[in-house]
Design an enzyme around this catalytic site. Structure first.
Site, PDB file in Angstrom:
ATOM      1  N   ARG A  53       8.186  22.061  -3.268  1.00  0.00           N
ATOM      2  CA  ARG A  53       7.581  21.134  -4.222  1.00  0.00           C
ATOM      3  C   ARG A  53       8.641  20.826  -5.269  1.00  0.00           C
ATOM      4  O   ARG A  53       9.763  21.328  -5.207  1.00  0.00           O
ATOM      5  CB  ARG A  53       6.248  21.644  -4.801  1.00  0.00           C
ATOM      6  CG  ARG A  53       5.995  23.112  -4.814  1.00  0.00           C
ATOM      7  CD  ARG A  53       6.787  23.894  -5.813  1.00  0.00           C
ATOM      8  NE  ARG A  53       6.779  23.249  -7.104  1.00  0.00           N
ATOM      9  CZ  ARG A  53       7.745  23.340  -7.969  1.00  0.00           C
ATOM     10  NH1 ARG A  53       8.842  24.072  -7.695  1.00  0.00           N
ATOM     11  NH2 ARG A  53       7.701  22.718  -9.121  1.00  0.00           N
ATOM     12  N   GLY A  54       8.263  19.973  -6.238  1.00  0.00           N
ATOM     13  CA  GLY A  54       9.269  19.499  -7.182  1.00  0.00           C
ATOM     14  C   GLY A  54       9.881  18.240  -6.597  1.00  0.00           C
ATOM     15  O   GLY A  54      10.279  18.218  -5.426  1.00  0.00           O
ATOM     16  N   ALA A  55       9.943  17.195  -7.430  1.00  0.00           N
ATOM     17  CA  ALA A  55      10.302  15.875  -6.903  1.00  0.00           C
ATOM     18  C   ALA A  55      11.606  15.861  -6.090  1.00  0.00           C
ATOM     19  O   ALA A  55      11.624  15.381  -4.942  1.00  0.00           O
ATOM     20  CB  ALA A  55      10.353  14.873  -8.056  1.00  0.00           C
ATOM     21  N   ARG A  90       2.757  13.368  -0.663  1.00  0.00           N
ATOM     22  CA  ARG A  90       2.627  13.593  -2.117  1.00  0.00           C
ATOM     23  C   ARG A  90       2.815  12.240  -2.805  1.00  0.00           C
ATOM     24  O   ARG A  90       3.933  11.759  -2.928  1.00  0.00           O
ATOM     25  CB  ARG A  90       3.691  14.577  -2.639  1.00  0.00           C
ATOM     26  CG  ARG A  90       3.731  15.982  -2.099  1.00  0.00           C
ATOM     27  CD  ARG A  90       2.683  16.943  -2.636  1.00  0.00           C
ATOM     28  NE  ARG A  90       2.424  17.019  -4.042  1.00  0.00           N
ATOM     29  CZ  ARG A  90       2.976  17.905  -4.894  1.00  0.00           C
ATOM     30  NH1 ARG A  90       3.881  18.765  -4.492  1.00  0.00           N
ATOM     31  NH2 ARG A  90       2.600  17.934  -6.165  1.00  0.00           N
ATOM     32  N   GLN A 203       2.878  27.158 -11.457  1.00  0.00           N
ATOM     33  CA  GLN A 203       4.299  27.071 -11.111  1.00  0.00           C
ATOM     34  C   GLN A 203       5.188  27.650 -12.212  1.00  0.00           C
ATOM     35  O   GLN A 203       6.285  28.118 -11.924  1.00  0.00           O
ATOM     36  CB  GLN A 203       4.702  25.600 -10.872  1.00  0.00           C
ATOM     37  CG  GLN A 203       4.127  24.978  -9.619  1.00  0.00           C
ATOM     38  CD  GLN A 203       2.874  24.200  -9.919  1.00  0.00           C
ATOM     39  OE1 GLN A 203       2.067  24.589 -10.763  1.00  0.00           O
ATOM     40  NE2 GLN A 203       2.661  23.087  -9.235  1.00  0.00           N
ATOM     41  N   ASP A 244       8.155  13.635 -12.233  1.00  0.00           N
ATOM     42  CA  ASP A 244       7.990  13.221 -10.837  1.00  0.00           C
ATOM     43  C   ASP A 244       8.188  11.728 -10.666  1.00  0.00           C
ATOM     44  O   ASP A 244       8.460  11.251  -9.565  1.00  0.00           O
ATOM     45  CB  ASP A 244       6.616  13.633 -10.327  1.00  0.00           C
ATOM     46  CG  ASP A 244       6.564  15.136 -10.168  1.00  0.00           C
ATOM     47  OD1 ASP A 244       6.395  15.829 -11.186  1.00  0.00           O
ATOM     48  OD2 ASP A 244       6.749  15.613  -9.036  1.00  0.00           O
ATOM     49  N   ASN A 254       4.460  13.699 -15.169  1.00  0.00           N
ATOM     50  CA  ASN A 254       4.877  15.075 -14.841  1.00  0.00           C
ATOM     51  C   ASN A 254       3.618  15.918 -14.690  1.00  0.00           C
ATOM     52  O   ASN A 254       2.493  15.439 -14.845  1.00  0.00           O
ATOM     53  CB  ASN A 254       5.802  15.632 -15.927  1.00  0.00           C
ATOM     54  CG  ASN A 254       6.499  16.903 -15.487  1.00  0.00           C
ATOM     55  OD1 ASN A 254       7.064  16.953 -14.394  1.00  0.00           O
ATOM     56  ND2 ASN A 254       6.446  17.953 -16.285  1.00  0.00           N
ATOM     57  N   LYS A 255       3.816  17.172 -14.364  1.00  0.00           N
ATOM     58  CA  LYS A 255       2.705  18.092 -14.086  1.00  0.00           C
ATOM     59  C   LYS A 255       1.629  17.997 -15.155  1.00  0.00           C
ATOM     60  O   LYS A 255       1.931  17.895 -16.347  1.00  0.00           O
ATOM     61  CB  LYS A 255       3.270  19.509 -13.985  1.00  0.00           C
ATOM     62  CG  LYS A 255       2.286  20.586 -13.630  1.00  0.00           C
ATOM     63  CD  LYS A 255       1.471  20.305 -12.397  1.00  0.00           C
ATOM     64  CE  LYS A 255       2.288  19.984 -11.178  1.00  0.00           C
ATOM     65  NZ  LYS A 255       1.447  19.547 -10.026  1.00  0.00           N
TER      66      LYS A 255
HETATM   67  O1  MRU Z   1       3.248  19.636  -8.106  1.00  0.00           O
HETATM   68  P1  MRU Z   1       4.691  20.054  -8.223  1.00  0.00           P
HETATM   69  O2  MRU Z   1       4.873  21.532  -8.349  1.00  0.00           O
HETATM   70  O3  MRU Z   1       5.539  19.421  -7.163  1.00  0.00           O
HETATM   71  O4  MRU Z   1       5.124  19.423  -9.599  1.00  0.00           O
HETATM   72  C1  MRU Z   1       6.446  19.580 -10.040  1.00  0.00           C
HETATM   73  C2  MRU Z   1       6.655  19.079 -11.389  1.00  0.00           C
HETATM   74  O5  MRU Z   1       5.789  18.561 -12.037  1.00  0.00           O
HETATM   75  C3  MRU Z   1       8.046  19.137 -11.886  1.00  0.00           C
HETATM   76  O6  MRU Z   1       8.055  19.316 -13.260  1.00  0.00           O
HETATM   77  C4  MRU Z   1       8.731  17.826 -11.491  1.00  0.00           C
HETATM   78  O7  MRU Z   1       8.655  17.602 -10.101  1.00  0.00           O
HETATM   79  C5  MRU Z   1      10.112  17.790 -11.849  1.00  0.00           C
HETATM   80  S1  MRU Z   1      10.999  18.812 -10.766  1.00  0.00           S
HETATM   81  C6  MRU Z   1      12.616  18.747 -11.086  1.00  0.00           C
END
Ligand code: MRU
Length: 368
Positions: A53-55, A90, A203, A244, A254-255
C-alpha cells in the site's frame, strides 16, 4: 532501508528473473514475511488486500503486475485487460494510473516478443526513479528541519507529527514524509516523531512505528485524537504527511484524518507540509473535495481489530456491537489553503496552481 541490519527495498524481482517479491505489510509489525507474486491476479490482490500500500508502492506493484501479465499473454488485448484489472484495485491513489500509463507507453509500440523484457525494464526504472525521487524529497525536507532545529535551543529535538505511513514501506525506499526525517536523523539532528495510530487500519501504529524503530529514530505512537492537544501545547514543530493524489491547485488527498490534523495545525500556527513525488499530482484536477474519488473499504476494517495477544498469537477481535452499521472512508481531502508547502523532488512548492507550475512548468496548464 534496513530490517535487522539487512537492506531491503519493498519490491524486487527474484533470482528466477520472473516472479516478484513483496513485503507482506498486513503481517507487520508482528511478523516480517515476504510474498511471491507470480501472476497478474497475485499483483492485483496484493494491492487490493493491502499487502502492499502507499501510493508509490501501489504504482510500482502495478508496473510489475503488467510484467506478469505480459509473461502469460503479450497481446494488446491482454495489456488492456491487465491495465483495467489493476486500475480497479485502489481508486484514490493516482500513481496507479500513472504507472499503468507509463507501462502502456513503454509497450505499445513494441513487437509482442519484445514486450516481456521491455516491461521488466520499465518497471525496474519506475522503482529506481521512485527511490531517487524520495531521496530528493528527503534532501528538500531536511533543509526545512534544519531551519527549525537552528531556531530551537541546542540539543532540543525537532518534533514532527506524521499521519498514516508515508514511509519507506509506502514507497520503494526512503518514503516521502519520512525521507526528511531519516535524512535529519542520519545527519545527527535531534528529531522526534509523533506517530498518529491512523485508524482504522493503524498504518501509523503498525508500520511507521516499525520503520522508525528499526532505524533508531525516537518516536511515540499517539491515538488519532491527540495531535490537536500536542499542537496547543507547543509540542509539535511541524507536520509532514504524504498524499495519494494532489490536484494541480495543491489540494491534497491523504489517509482519512489528515484534514483534521491540518485544521488543528492551522489553528495553532504549526507548519503543515505534504511530501510528494510529482507522480502523485493529478494535473487534470482543480478541486480536490469535489473531484477526487474517495475509496470506501470494508466495514470490517472499522469493526474488527487485529493484534498480538500476551501469549504471542495474532488474533482479530470485534469491537462494535453486533449489527451496528459501519462506514469506512479511506481518504479525505485537505484544501490547499491549509497546506504550508508541498515538498517535491524539485523543491518546496507553495500549495497553489502557481506554486506547482513554477516547479513543473512542463505540466502546468494540462488540465486548466
Ligand atoms: O491506504 P494506504 O495505506 O495505501 O494509504 C497510504 C497513505 O495515505 C499515505 O500517506 C500515502 O499513500 C502517501 S505514501 C508515500
Amino acid at each position: 532501508m534496513k530490517i535487522d541490519g539487512v537492506p531491503y527495498r519493498t519490491i524486487w524481482v527474484n533470482e528466477d528473473g520472473r516472479s516478484v517479491e513483496i513485503i507482506d505489510q498486513t503481517a507487520l509489525p508482528h511478523v516480517f514475511r515476504t510474498v511471491t507474486l507470480k501472476t497478474l491476479e497475485d499483483a492485483a490482490a496484493a494491492i487490493r488486500d493491502m499487502l502492499v500500500r502507499g501510493a508509490p508502492l501501489i504504482g510500482a506493484t502495478a508496473a510489475y503486475g503488467i510484467c506478469l501479465a505480459m509473461r502469460d499473454d503479450p497481446s494488446d488485448d491482454a495489456l488492456d485487460a491487465a491495465c483495467r484489472t489493476l486500475a480497479a484495485t485502489r481508486p484514490t491513489a493516482v500513481t496507479l494510473r500513472w504507472a499503468l500509463d507509463e507501462m502502456r507507453g513503454a509497450l505499445r509500440n513494441r513487437a509482442r516478443d519484445e514486450r516481456v523484457a521491455a516491461a521488466y525494464a520499465r518497471a525496474a526504472e519506475i522503482c529506481d526513479e521512485d527511490v531517487a525521487i524520495s531521496e530528493a524529497i528527503g534532501e528538500h525536507g531536511l533543509a526545512l528541519i534544519r531551519e527549525i532545529a537552528a531556531a530551537k535551543p541546542p540539543g532540543e529535538p525537532v518534533n514532527v507529527l506524521t499521519h498514516c505511513n508515508a514511509g519507506w514501506l509506502a514507497t520503494v525506499d526512503w518514503g516521502t514524509a519520512t525521507a526528511p526525517i531519516y535524512k535529519a536523523f542520519n545527519a545527527g539532528l535531534p528529531v522526534h516523531v509523533w506517530v498518529d495510530e491512523t485508524r482504522p487500519r493503524n498504518q501509523g501504529a503498525s508500520l511507521t512505528a516499525y520503520e522508525l524503530g528499526h532505524h533508531g529514530v525516537g518516536h511515540a505512537v499517539i491515538a488519532d485524537n491527540v495531535g490537536g492537544h500536542l499542537m496547543q501545547h507547543g509540542m509539535v514543530d511541524l507536520c509532514i504527511v504524504g498524499t495519494d493524489r494532489t490536484t494541480a491547485t495543491g489540494d491534497v488527498a491523504n489517509k482519512i484524518g489528515t484534514y483534521l490534523k491540518a485544521l488543528a495545525a492551522h489553528d495553532n500556527g504549526v507548519p503543515f507540509y505534504v511530501a510528494l513525488p510529482s507522480t502523485t499530482i493529478d494535473w487534470t484536477l482543480a478541486d480536490g473535495v469535489a473531484e477526487i474519488p474517495i475509496e470506501q473499504r470494508s466495514g470490517d476494517e472499522v469493526s474488527r481489530i487485529a493484534g498480538r495477544t500476551d501469549a504471542g498469537d495474532i488474533a482479530t477481535v470485534t469491537i462494535t456491537p453486533a449489527g451496528s452499521p459501519v462506514a469506512n472512508y479511506a481518504f479525505d481531502v485537505t484544501p490547499a489553503r491549509l497546506v504550508t508547502g508541498l515538498i517535491t523532488e524539485r523543491g518546496v512548492a507553495e500549495a497553489s496552481r502557481e506554486g506547482l507550475a513554477r516547479l513543473f512548468p512542463e505540466r502546468a496548464g494540462e488540465g486548466a
